[in-house]
Design a protein around this motif. Sequence first.
Motif, short mmCIF file in Angstrom:
data_model
loop_
_atom_site.label_atom_id
_atom_site.label_comp_id
_atom_site.label_asym_id
_atom_site.label_seq_id
_atom_site.Cartn_x
_atom_site.Cartn_y
_atom_site.Cartn_z
N PRO A 265 0.80 -1.23 0.00
CA PRO A 265 0.00 0.00 0.00
C PRO A 265 0.83 1.28 0.00
CG PRO A 265 -0.92 -1.59 1.54
CD PRO A 265 0.41 -2.13 1.11
N SER A 266 2.11 1.18 0.35
CA SER A 266 2.95 2.38 0.40
C SER A 266 3.60 2.71 -0.94
CB SER A 266 4.05 2.19 1.46
OG SER A 266 3.48 2.03 2.75
N VAL A 267 3.44 1.83 -1.95
CA VAL A 267 4.01 2.10 -3.27
C VAL A 267 3.22 3.24 -3.92
CG1 VAL A 267 4.52 1.16 -5.55
CG2 VAL A 267 4.80 -0.28 -3.51
N PRO A 268 3.89 4.29 -4.39
CA PRO A 268 3.16 5.47 -4.89
C PRO A 268 2.74 5.37 -6.35
CG PRO A 268 5.50 5.94 -4.85
CD PRO A 268 5.34 4.56 -4.26
N PHE A 269 2.10 4.27 -6.72
CA PHE A 269 1.54 4.17 -8.07
C PHE A 269 0.31 5.06 -8.18
CE2 PHE A 269 3.26 -0.40 -8.58
CZ PHE A 269 4.33 0.03 -9.34
N LYS A 270 0.09 5.60 -9.38
CA LYS A 270 -1.14 6.32 -9.65
C LYS A 270 -2.31 5.34 -9.65
CE LYS A 270 0.94 10.02 -12.43
NZ LYS A 270 0.99 10.65 -13.78
N ASP A 271 -3.51 5.86 -9.42
CA ASP A 271 -4.69 5.01 -9.33
C ASP A 271 -4.87 4.14 -10.57
OD1 ASP A 271 -5.13 6.24 -6.94
OD2 ASP A 271 -6.90 7.37 -7.56
N GLU A 272 -4.64 4.70 -11.75
CA GLU A 272 -4.87 3.96 -12.98
C GLU A 272 -3.80 2.91 -13.25
OE1 GLU A 272 -2.99 8.00 -14.20
OE2 GLU A 272 -4.37 7.21 -12.68
N VAL A 273 -2.70 2.95 -12.53
CA VAL A 273 -1.61 1.98 -12.74
C VAL A 273 -1.90 0.67 -12.00
CG1 VAL A 273 0.85 1.52 -12.29
CG2 VAL A 273 0.11 3.76 -13.17
N TRP A 274 -2.53 0.74 -10.85
CA TRP A 274 -2.70 -0.45 -10.01
C TRP A 274 -3.37 -1.62 -10.73
CZ3 TRP A 274 -0.10 -1.50 -5.85
CH2 TRP A 274 0.37 -0.47 -5.02
N PRO A 275 -4.49 -1.44 -11.41
CA PRO A 275 -5.11 -2.60 -12.08
C PRO A 275 -4.20 -3.24 -13.12
CG PRO A 275 -6.65 -0.77 -11.98
CD PRO A 275 -5.32 -0.22 -11.58
N LYS A 276 -3.45 -2.42 -13.84
CA LYS A 276 -2.53 -2.95 -14.83
C LYS A 276 -1.38 -3.71 -14.16
CE LYS A 276 -3.43 0.56 -18.34
NZ LYS A 276 -2.84 1.58 -19.24
N PHE A 277 -0.83 -3.12 -13.12
CA PHE A 277 0.30 -3.72 -12.41
C PHE A 277 -0.08 -5.04 -11.75
CE2 PHE A 277 2.53 -3.98 -8.21
CZ PHE A 277 3.78 -4.34 -8.70
N LEU A 278 -1.20 -5.07 -11.06
CA LEU A 278 -1.57 -6.25 -10.28
C LEU A 278 -2.21 -7.35 -11.11
CD1 LEU A 278 -3.06 -4.55 -7.09
CD2 LEU A 278 -0.85 -5.71 -7.27
N ARG A 279 -2.72 -7.02 -12.32
CA ARG A 279 -3.46 -8.04 -13.04
C ARG A 279 -3.41 -7.91 -14.56
NH1 ARG A 279 -7.53 -11.69 -12.14
NH2 ARG A 279 -8.84 -12.09 -13.96
N GLU A 280 -3.80 -6.77 -15.08
CA GLU A 280 -4.09 -6.66 -16.51
C GLU A 280 -2.88 -6.88 -17.39
OE1 GLU A 280 -6.02 -2.89 -16.99
OE2 GLU A 280 -7.68 -3.43 -15.65
N ASN A 281 -1.71 -6.41 -16.98
CA ASN A 281 -0.52 -6.60 -17.80
C ASN A 281 -0.14 -8.08 -17.88
OD1 ASN A 281 -0.43 -3.86 -18.24
ND2 ASN A 281 1.17 -3.46 -16.72
N ALA A 282 -0.32 -8.80 -16.78
CA ALA A 282 -0.03 -10.24 -16.80
C ALA A 282 -0.98 -10.98 -17.73
CB ALA A 282 -0.13 -10.80 -15.38
N VAL A 283 -2.24 -10.61 -17.71
CA VAL A 283 -3.22 -11.23 -18.61
C VAL A 283 -2.78 -11.05 -20.05
CG1 VAL A 283 -5.58 -11.10 -19.47
CG2 VAL A 283 -5.14 -11.01 -17.00
N LYS A 284 -2.35 -9.84 -20.38
CA LYS A 284 -1.94 -9.52 -21.75
C LYS A 284 -0.66 -10.26 -22.15
CE LYS A 284 0.21 -5.71 -22.26
NZ LYS A 284 0.54 -4.25 -22.29
N VAL A 285 0.35 -10.19 -21.31
CA VAL A 285 1.67 -10.71 -21.69
C VAL A 285 1.67 -12.23 -21.72
CG1 VAL A 285 4.10 -10.84 -21.00
CG2 VAL A 285 2.88 -8.66 -20.91
N PHE A 286 1.01 -12.87 -20.76
CA PHE A 286 1.04 -14.33 -20.67
C PHE A 286 -0.17 -14.99 -21.32
CE2 PHE A 286 3.86 -12.85 -17.32
CZ PHE A 286 4.97 -13.66 -17.54
N GLY A 287 -1.02 -14.21 -21.96
CA GLY A 287 -2.13 -14.78 -22.71
C GLY A 287 -3.13 -15.51 -21.84
N LEU A 288 -3.45 -14.97 -20.68
CA LEU A 288 -4.34 -15.65 -19.74
C LEU A 288 -5.81 -15.41 -20.11
CD1 LEU A 288 -2.48 -14.80 -16.43
CD2 LEU A 288 -2.21 -16.79 -17.88
#
Length: 288
Positions: A265-288
């Motif tokens: 929770p202390s990582v200063p990501f912008k609000d719109e970055v969190w969904p990509k960082f925690l989930r969406e980028n992995a879905v895209k890159v690993f074809g989930l």
Amino acid sequence: MGMPTDIKVIDCMLGIPNAEDRSDWFAAFRPLIKDAQTLEQFSMPAQYMFKDVPTTGNPGDFVKWTVEQMDRFNIEKALVGWNDDDTSRRAKELYPDRFFFDVPCDPNKGVDEVRRIKRLHSEVGISAISVFPSGTLPQVAINHKYMFPLYTAAAELGIPICLNVGIPGPRIPMETQKVEHLDEVCWFFPDLKIVMRHGAEPWEALAVKLMLKWPNLYYSTSAFAPKHYPKAIIDYANTRGSDKIIYAGYFPMGLSLDRIFGDMPSVPFKDEVWPKFLRENAVKVFGL
């Protein structure tokens, strides 16, 4: 807003123990280690870098135990190494929606390793392959000719390759993992997705420059507690790199999930970055 709590997390580096003693996870490169402290005192070869290395005890069913730990922190899926053993097979059979797999590879094995990758892709449905360049024996650099058959296989199969980059934690030589080696590989394989692992330090600024340059180069946060994420990586995620930075932990190899998600929770990501960082980028890159 800070870290959201309603995202089903995808962890792109997690391990399933198969025994309370996990020394076999590091056996492949043990012959490279020369210092007495590592050989005689450490339970994992980069132990000097980590405090409170997790202990698993002996829960009996390590696969079920791992899923229970994931559930505690809303981790929906995890990328784990496929070892072609009973633990891997049980994980796939019992929890097909919770695990996806990468195959740790040895470029020294040549075409036999390529055949193994293709067989496991057909039989298991692997989502990636991976290489620890400093941990190969003998060591093989990221841009060495022995690596190119693995890159070709991954590109043909349409799966990413995960590469340890930067100074390795274990006390073994670093030359094979210099971030600059990625430039040639990204140039030669423009369709191959490459995911950096283990920090890229002290060349994290160069890693950002290369991600700006090459569309299919990504960065995962494996082996770093969130409080130690490099500033260059956080800044990049918050600006032009929100699609390039992927969450990966290091449980139970060196970090506990309590430590990771206590820091997060202390990582200063912008609000719109969190969904990509925690989930969406992995879905895209690993074809989930």
